[in-house]
Design an enzyme around this catalytic site. Structure first.
Site: not given
Ligand SMILES: [Fe+3]
Ligand SMILES: [Fe+3]
Lengths: 92, 276, 276, 92
Positions: C125, C190
């Protein structure tokens, strides 16, 4: 040119039952890999000349042992495919 | 601080194990005596850990992820899986030296190298044969370092020398007292699974031995760079020798033995570098 | 000769695919519009090949062989195996650009880098999400480049910048006319699977955006080196941005969009560098 | 400290039948890996606190999804194990 799937097939035959699989179930082993038709055919026919440029030489060495060739037989077999370049290197 | 107390080279052909029982008496005798000298010298140095450079032989890595350099940083490694290596070591698990391995890895990455790393490798015949022939039925703590020498492109001889110098610096920057012996295994000339299989290029071998005795890094890199393209594929393993050479400080070496050895398919050699 | 015609960054959170249908309307709208701008700009450049830098997310590599940098040199790669990525691309096999990949690999090794290589990778991804959101239902020829950013030690920001400059030189040394677009995917901040999971460090993100606009390589390396140790683990992916930054010539960039986005768990950003 | 076999177990559960295997055959999955007794126990008990320092965080993320925790549940669960250091980083 390195053939990924051909090399992978030989690589995976290095397991303990590789010789047994190749001797007794060759067609099914071949069917597990998305090989080109001419590569499949070469494997079924022990056509070393076709396989040689597509395979890593150390895997070829292992493959010849798997086929039952000892060192002298392997050397003799491979020598048949020497090019002028190879010979020059040998004599140079 | 850790210290490099010895730097050695030793060949590692599968036939040394696979064909051991059927080798000519003279060959076995030669191998026995030369690897014994090597083993005696290594053991006399009382190393705490061996940092062993070798190439993988399609045991650990495949074409989906081929490392140029890989450092084994695990506390445990697996014994050789090759059928002809079975039973040569008494351990089910071989000891790594995780602290030194991780230290070398971190040091390398700060020093502008890009090694892969592994928490667990299979110690194949490349590392296993010299250990076994030196008389180690029990493998001592090792940091295995793999260099890709089986499917091109390979690290350049120049880069291997730089790697060797970095390894020396890394070891000497390790904050604990450790006596470290460094190995380069493989070589000398051989030709495997290609049309010139069986060829042992004695001229190449003798030229390399001379280089390791006297050459500067630049000469060694240039000469190897040229000569390796004109000899058998297995000769690529001289890169491991060049790493040990650089770790030792490129100050020449003492040849323990050399023999072109058709039975093992290699120019078989063993050596100890001067630590400079 | 080949030419770098564009350098872009784009985030790649799994939730952009996994949770697509249940994202808030506003989030989906923001993602739709921003990735469309990105896609339009990339397509307008008519690239022959995309060189995409990303990190693997435990799809291709495990702890037995973690590459610092890996170049995909195959003519064929596999589509994303993650369940949430199934069916996003129409091809069973994704096209690599073997010639450019191998050229970059050879160039890198001559230029004192030590990349691993792969003849066949799974496009996870990390690369797949930006391509899909840009509107590529059919993946164009790519050279995937993986950087280890999931299990330490990671390449330093300084090394990533050097890698980027090398990539630029490598592409420009390729002897055929090719229009090349380079990507860095991932980021911005993140925090995943650690105790601060869900944290989006907006201060960090805004500071990084400012750095990519104005900082010298040295400033960028120093600032990232310090800041990355004080924010969430996924922020490590800014290293991919720094590679694209260096490929472009470190001349600043145009932010296409930035949003701290709790639904996707990331500080989501897209950008195009000036080619200097 | 990274636990090789624990991470390998989770890594290999990423296959298509991973969730099924873990839900229905957990003991057998665990038996395939030479895990330490306390790691085995932690896996049987869903003891995230014990597993956390031994596992790569991205594999932990996957593991929590496998256990059926959505994002908010995963976040809440992990937050319980925050150290002062982690909190300082958050507030810094
Ligand atoms: Fe990543
Ligand atoms: Fe070898």
């Amino acid at each position: 040119m390195t053939d990924y799937w051909l090399n992978k097939l030989i690589f995976e035959l290095q397991g303990p039952d590789g010789k047994d699989q190749w001797s007794n179930d060759r067609a099914n082993v071949i069917a597990r890999y998305p090989l080109l038709p001419e590569v499949k055919e070469a494997l079924l026919q022990d056509d070393i000349g076709t396989l040689l440029p597509l395979m890593n030489p150390y895997l070829m060495r292992f493959f010849l042992l798997l086929l039952g060739h000892d060192d002298q037989q392997s050397i003799a077999l491979l020598e048949k495919f020497q090019t002028d370049n190879d010979r020059e290197r040998l004599n140079g | 601080m850790a210290k490099v107390v010895g730097c050695f080279a030793a060949s590692h052909a599968p036939n040394i194990a696979r064909a051991w029982d059927t080798l000519n008496e003279g060959t076995r005798e030669w191998l026995n005596s030369r690897y014994k000298i090597l083993g005696d010298r290594v053991k006399a140095l009382e190393p705490d850990v061996l940092v062993v450079h070798s190439n993988d032989h399609w045991i650990n890595f495949f074409l989906d992820n081929i490392p140029a350099f890989l450092i084994g940083i695990g506390a445990e490694h697996d014994p050789p899986p090759e059928p002809f290596m079975k039973g040569l070591f008494t351990q089910d698990i071989l000891p790594g030296h995780a602290d030194l391995g991780r230290h070398i890895l971190d040091y390398a990455m700060e020093a502008d190298f890009d090694p892969s790393y592994s928490h667990r490798v299979k110690i194949d015949h490349g590392i296993g044969i010299p250990l076994w022939r030196m008389g180690y039925n029990e493998v001592p703590p090792i940091v295995p370092v793999f260099i890709n020498l089986v499917e091109k492109p390979f690290p350049t001889p120049k880069r291997c020398l730089a790697w060797g110098h970095m390894i020396r610096n890394a070891i000497e920057a390790f904050p604990k007292d450790l006596r470290v012996v460094v190995f380069g295994t493989g070589g000398l000339s051989h030709s495997i699974g290609e049309t010139t299989m069986g060829w042992i290029d004695e001229d190449f071998d003798l030229a390399c031995i001379e280089l390791f005795k006297t050459a500067t890094d630049e000469q060694l890199a240039n000469e190897l760079g040229q000569r390796l393209s004109q000899t058998g594929n297995g000769s690529a393993e001289l890169r491991s020798w060049s790493i040990a050479h650089a770790v030792a400080g490129s100050q020449g070496f003492d040849l323990i033995g050399y023999a072109p050895q058709p039975e093992t398919l290699i120019g078989c050699g063993l050596a100890e570098w001067k630590i400079g």
